[in-house]
Write a protein that holds these residues in place. Structure first.
Motif: not given
Length: 339
Positions: A193-205
């Protein structure tokens, strides 16, 4: 004709996947993707595992693999089934995998693997999906991905391989408080069981600059390094790296150090062009003890950071050379005249 050894093919494929295409891996830039494997019980019996979700993320992918007991052939659908639920604010979404027979005892009878999606009490998608194992004790995967920005939910799964079952546009009114669960009706043996979270690169950079504020700042700057720089040429081995575009960059002194300059993306991206927005951070120049020579930090076209064994040099206050020795590549930029 020369033939490549199979290991050579593997090596080249691996190298190309890293470069400043200079292409993406599961763990791209830190802060973009975060994948966590959950500790799971050996089995669920009419019970639930709570899966915490990062409410700041723009996309989640939940992946569960389990084997359901007591789903042998019978009239209709089995009373034993399992699935994943999402709780997004006041909205609840339930994805269910349920097995059964179409016409038990009839010559035309066949096994079914019904994947359904409910929004609250309403069924909004349902499909008799191929690729699932329908025997008791056989493992299947259910994968649920929700893109909050794209407002799309995708359901995939299968026994031996994962294939998309369906995707539906989804308007969620409140996703500030988010969680999920893996649950079963009957006995489910869970292997992963796994969960992957992604933050939009437009926010990160993202940076605080706009084209207007940058133009005003450059108009009063006396620093020869600061300003706009446009793509001039490159020298590279295509087996190691490919340019991600013919960039126009802006270089501006970092607010937190006299020895660091931020490199901002302005335009020209070709790889992942829709993801790159003006004034996103593209890299950094860091002064060294050598005149006009800088340590370099670079964010490649797939948002993979490159921080080691790369450097930059400015010649005649007009030519910026970015060097990636291990990738056998250089890119040059020329200083654009100030307006």
């Amino acid at each position: 004709m020369n033939r490549w050894h199979p290991l050579s093919v593997i090596f080249v494929t691996f190298v190309i996947s890293l470069i400043f295409s200079l292409w993406p891996s599961l763990s791209v830039a830190r802060g973009l993707y975060d994948r966590r494997y959950m500790e799971t019980a050996a089995s669920l019996r009419d019970s639930t595992i709570i899966i915490p979700l990062d409410s700041e993320s723009d996309e989640w992918v939940i992946d569960a693999r389990g084997a359901m007991s007591g789903i042998g052939e019978r009239p209709g659908l089995s009373p034993n089934y399992w699935g994943i639920s999402l709780y997004l604010g006041y909205d609840s979404l339930t994805i269910t995998l349920r097995h059964g027979n179409t016409s038990f005892g009839d010559i035309l009878d066949r096994r079914q693997s019904i994947v359904s999606l409910r929004h609250g009490k309403s069924v909004i998608a349902e499909r008799d999906a191929d690729g699932f194992e329908s025997s008791s004790g056989k493992y299947n995967t259910i994968q649920v991905g929700f893109d909050r920005l794209g407002r799309m939910l995708r359901v995939s799964g299968g026994g031996r391989k994962v294939s998309e079952v369906f995707s539906v546009p989804l308007e969620i009114h409140d996703s500030t408080h988010c969680s999920a669960s893996l649950w079963s009706k009957g006995v489910l043996n869970v292997s992963s069981l796994s969960v992957e979270n992604r933050v939009a690169p437009q926010k990160v950079f993202a940076t605080s600059w706009s084209r207007e504020t940058l133009d005003r700042y450059f108009a009063s700057s006396s620093d020869d390094i600061e300003g706009y720089w446009q793509y001039l040429d490159r020298e590279n081995d295509p087996l190691y790296a490919r340019p991600g575009g013919r960039y126009v960059l802006a270089i501006v002194k970092a607010v937190d150090s006299e020895d660091i300059y931020d490199i901002l993306y302005v335009s020209g991206a070709e790889t992942m062009a829709s993801e790159w927005k003006p004034m996103m951070l593209k890299g950094r120049l860091i002064r060294t003890i050598f005149i006009d020579h800088y340590d370099l930090e670079w964010i490649d076209s797939t948002f993979e950071p490159i921080r080691r064994d790369i450097h930059a040099q400015i010649s005649d206050r007009a030519i910026l050379t970015l060097s990636f020795p291990l990738l056998k590549s250089t890119m040059r930029f020329s200083k654009m005249p100030s307006k």
